[in-house]
Design a protein around this motif. Structure first.
Motif, PDB file in Angstrom:
ATOM      1  N   TRP A  52       0.849  -1.186   0.000  1.00  0.00           N
ATOM      2  CA  TRP A  52       0.000   0.000   0.000  1.00  0.00           C
ATOM      3  C   TRP A  52       0.884   1.234   0.000  1.00  0.00           C
ATOM      4  O   TRP A  52       1.688   1.418   0.913  1.00  0.00           O
ATOM      5  CB  TRP A  52      -0.910   0.031   1.217  1.00  0.00           C
ATOM      6  CG  TRP A  52      -1.857  -1.119   1.250  1.00  0.00           C
ATOM      7  CD1 TRP A  52      -2.814  -1.411   0.323  1.00  0.00           C
ATOM      8  CD2 TRP A  52      -1.937  -2.130   2.243  1.00  0.00           C
ATOM      9  NE1 TRP A  52      -3.482  -2.551   0.683  1.00  0.00           N
ATOM     10  CE2 TRP A  52      -2.968  -3.014   1.866  1.00  0.00           C
ATOM     11  CE3 TRP A  52      -1.250  -2.370   3.424  1.00  0.00           C
ATOM     12  CZ2 TRP A  52      -3.317  -4.116   2.620  1.00  0.00           C
ATOM     13  CZ3 TRP A  52      -1.601  -3.467   4.170  1.00  0.00           C
ATOM     14  CH2 TRP A  52      -2.625  -4.330   3.758  1.00  0.00           C
ATOM     15  N   SER A  55       0.172   8.106   0.840  1.00  0.00           N
ATOM     16  CA  SER A  55      -0.407   9.220   0.087  1.00  0.00           C
ATOM     17  C   SER A  55      -0.006  10.579   0.640  1.00  0.00           C
ATOM     18  O   SER A  55       0.112  11.529  -0.095  1.00  0.00           O
ATOM     19  CB  SER A  55      -1.932   9.126   0.073  1.00  0.00           C
ATOM     20  OG  SER A  55      -2.439   9.365   1.367  1.00  0.00           O
ATOM     21  N   ASP A  62       2.415   8.651   8.660  1.00  0.00           N
ATOM     22  CA  ASP A  62       2.240   8.530   7.220  1.00  0.00           C
ATOM     23  C   ASP A  62       0.931   7.813   6.959  1.00  0.00           C
ATOM     24  O   ASP A  62       0.638   6.793   7.599  1.00  0.00           O
ATOM     25  CB  ASP A  62       3.394   7.734   6.602  1.00  0.00           C
ATOM     26  CG  ASP A  62       4.688   8.516   6.651  1.00  0.00           C
ATOM     27  OD1 ASP A  62       4.745   9.581   6.036  1.00  0.00           O
ATOM     28  OD2 ASP A  62       5.633   8.048   7.304  1.00  0.00           O
ATOM     29  N   GLN A  63       0.138   8.321   6.034  1.00  0.00           N
ATOM     30  CA  GLN A  63      -1.144   7.717   5.717  1.00  0.00           C
ATOM     31  C   GLN A  63      -0.982   6.729   4.575  1.00  0.00           C
ATOM     32  O   GLN A  63      -0.346   7.028   3.569  1.00  0.00           O
ATOM     33  CB  GLN A  63      -2.136   8.804   5.336  1.00  0.00           C
ATOM     34  CG  GLN A  63      -3.538   8.322   5.239  1.00  0.00           C
ATOM     35  CD  GLN A  63      -4.499   9.480   5.060  1.00  0.00           C
ATOM     36  OE1 GLN A  63      -4.121  10.629   5.015  1.00  0.00           O
ATOM     37  NE2 GLN A  63      -5.758   9.153   4.942  1.00  0.00           N
ATOM     38  N   VAL A  65      -2.473   4.391   1.515  1.00  0.00           N
ATOM     39  CA  VAL A  65      -3.563   4.304   0.543  1.00  0.00           C
ATOM     40  C   VAL A  65      -3.977   2.841   0.510  1.00  0.00           C
ATOM     41  O   VAL A  65      -3.355   2.025  -0.156  1.00  0.00           O
ATOM     42  CB  VAL A  65      -3.113   4.779  -0.855  1.00  0.00           C
ATOM     43  CG1 VAL A  65      -4.262   4.663  -1.849  1.00  0.00           C
ATOM     44  CG2 VAL A  65      -2.603   6.199  -0.794  1.00  0.00           C
ATOM     45  N   THR A  66      -5.026   2.505   1.251  1.00  0.00           N
ATOM     46  CA  THR A  66      -5.422   1.110   1.412  1.00  0.00           C
ATOM     47  C   THR A  66      -6.539   0.698   0.472  1.00  0.00           C
ATOM     48  O   THR A  66      -6.982  -0.428   0.497  1.00  0.00           O
ATOM     49  CB  THR A  66      -5.846   0.831   2.865  1.00  0.00           C
ATOM     50  OG1 THR A  66      -6.882   1.751   3.215  1.00  0.00           O
ATOM     51  CG2 THR A  66      -4.673   0.988   3.806  1.00  0.00           C
ATOM     52  N   THR A  70     -11.881   3.572   1.472  1.00  0.00           N
ATOM     53  CA  THR A  70     -11.668   2.815   2.705  1.00  0.00           C
ATOM     54  C   THR A  70     -11.395   3.735   3.876  1.00  0.00           C
ATOM     55  O   THR A  70     -11.108   4.911   3.722  1.00  0.00           O
ATOM     56  CB  THR A  70     -10.463   1.863   2.575  1.00  0.00           C
ATOM     57  OG1 THR A  70      -9.280   2.647   2.438  1.00  0.00           O
ATOM     58  CG2 THR A  70     -10.610   0.920   1.417  1.00  0.00           C
ATOM     59  N   ALA A  71     -11.461   3.161   5.055  1.00  0.00           N
ATOM     60  CA  ALA A  71     -10.986   3.853   6.241  1.00  0.00           C
ATOM     61  C   ALA A  71      -9.474   4.021   6.079  1.00  0.00           C
ATOM     62  O   ALA A  71      -8.848   3.338   5.280  1.00  0.00           O
ATOM     63  CB  ALA A  71     -11.302   3.028   7.479  1.00  0.00           C
ATOM     64  N   LYS A  72      -8.874   4.901   6.818  1.00  0.00           N
ATOM     65  CA  LYS A  72      -7.456   5.206   6.635  1.00  0.00           C
ATOM     66  C   LYS A  72      -6.565   4.280   7.460  1.00  0.00           C
ATOM     67  O   LYS A  72      -6.884   3.911   8.578  1.00  0.00           O
ATOM     68  CB  LYS A  72      -7.170   6.654   7.030  1.00  0.00           C
ATOM     69  CG  LYS A  72      -8.015   7.672   6.275  1.00  0.00           C
ATOM     70  CD  LYS A  72      -7.749   7.614   4.791  1.00  0.00           C
ATOM     71  CE  LYS A  72      -8.545   8.674   4.072  1.00  0.00           C
ATOM     72  NZ  LYS A  72      -9.074   8.261   2.802  1.00  0.00           N
ATOM     73  N   GLY A  73      -5.423   3.940   6.884  1.00  0.00           N
ATOM     74  CA  GLY A  73      -4.387   3.213   7.583  1.00  0.00           C
ATOM     75  C   GLY A  73      -3.233   4.159   7.846  1.00  0.00           C
ATOM     76  O   GLY A  73      -3.058   5.147   7.131  1.00  0.00           O
ATOM     77  N   TYR A  74      -2.444   3.878   8.879  1.00  0.00           N
ATOM     78  CA  TYR A  74      -1.353   4.784   9.254  1.00  0.00           C
ATOM     79  C   TYR A  74      -0.090   4.013   9.597  1.00  0.00           C
ATOM     80  O   TYR A  74      -0.146   2.900  10.126  1.00  0.00           O
ATOM     81  CB  TYR A  74      -1.745   5.638  10.465  1.00  0.00           C
ATOM     82  CG  TYR A  74      -2.976   6.472  10.219  1.00  0.00           C
ATOM     83  CD1 TYR A  74      -2.886   7.689   9.547  1.00  0.00           C
ATOM     84  CD2 TYR A  74      -4.225   6.028  10.625  1.00  0.00           C
ATOM     85  CE1 TYR A  74      -4.016   8.446   9.299  1.00  0.00           C
ATOM     86  CE2 TYR A  74      -5.359   6.789  10.372  1.00  0.00           C
ATOM     87  CZ  TYR A  74      -5.246   7.988   9.706  1.00  0.00           C
ATOM     88  OH  TYR A  74      -6.372   8.726   9.454  1.00  0.00           O
ATOM     89  N   ARG A 149      -9.937  -2.186  14.001  1.00  0.00           N
ATOM     90  CA  ARG A 149      -8.604  -1.887  13.492  1.00  0.00           C
ATOM     91  C   ARG A 149      -7.606  -2.923  13.988  1.00  0.00           C
ATOM     92  O   ARG A 149      -7.767  -3.497  15.048  1.00  0.00           O
ATOM     93  CB  ARG A 149      -8.160  -0.502  13.964  1.00  0.00           C
ATOM     94  CG  ARG A 149      -9.092   0.550  13.448  1.00  0.00           C
ATOM     95  CD  ARG A 149      -8.607   1.966  13.699  1.00  0.00           C
ATOM     96  NE  ARG A 149      -9.214   2.763  12.663  1.00  0.00           N
ATOM     97  CZ  ARG A 149      -8.614   3.151  11.545  1.00  0.00           C
ATOM     98  NH1 ARG A 149      -7.369   2.869  11.332  1.00  0.00           N
ATOM     99  NH2 ARG A 149      -9.257   3.839  10.635  1.00  0.00           N
TER     100      ARG A 149
END
Length: 159
Positions: A52, A55, A62-63, A65-66, A70-74, A149
């Motif tokens: 992934w 972005s 850092d975010q 792009v999943t 979608t909900a955000k991943g970090y 999560r």
């Protein structure tokens, strides 16, 4: 291992209830643990390893792009050294449907132990958290107020 699962999107129900399936969560947990120390070198190498891209960046976060919608991943880092990852397992759900989220969490609760074997830590005392750990990492499947999560932290950096 097969290609990286599309975080949230292949699962059950309508778009607002999209979720990773049981097998996809087991694969994701296995992938995170099998990366070893390599994933801690920097956020971009972690993102490349799991498939992934990043972005946007803010200091220390850092975010990922999943996937579309979608909900955000970090990815959490200090001085370009990754110490934790937070990945969405479900899309955010309406606040008036929390019982359905709790039911889904209950169904997913054996996932980490089935994927990774016995944990080196005792079970969590919270009914909203499932914990698995080894000597290096701690993974938690957590039910929040509106989603589920998967959090992964290096034990030496956990606070």
């Amino acid at each position: 291992m097969s290609e990286t699962p599309a975080l949230i999107g292949s699962g059950q129900g309508d778009r607002r209830w999209a979720t990773l399936g049981f097998d996809e969560i087991m694969e994701l947990a296995t992938r995170l643990v099998s990366l070893g120390a390599a994933w801690t070198s920097d956020p971009r190498s972690f993102a490349a390893a799991v498939g992934w891209p990043i972005s946007a960046s803010a200091p220390g976060v850092d975010q990922l792009v999943t996937g579309p919608g979608t909900a955000k991943g970090y990815v959490y880092a200090r001085e370009d050294r990754v110490f934790g990852v937070e990945l969405p397992i479900t899309m955010p759900v309406p606040y008036d449907d929390v019982d359905r989220l709790g039911y889904l969490f209950t169904i997913l609760s054996p996932t980490l132990e089935e994927a990774l074997g016995r944990s080196t830590e005792p079970r969590s005392t919270s009914r909203h958290e499932i914990v698995w750990a080894n000597d290096d990492l701690r993974l938690s499947l957590v039910q929040t107020t509106n989603d589920i999560r998967l959090l992964t932290f290096r034990k030496e950096d956990r606070q």
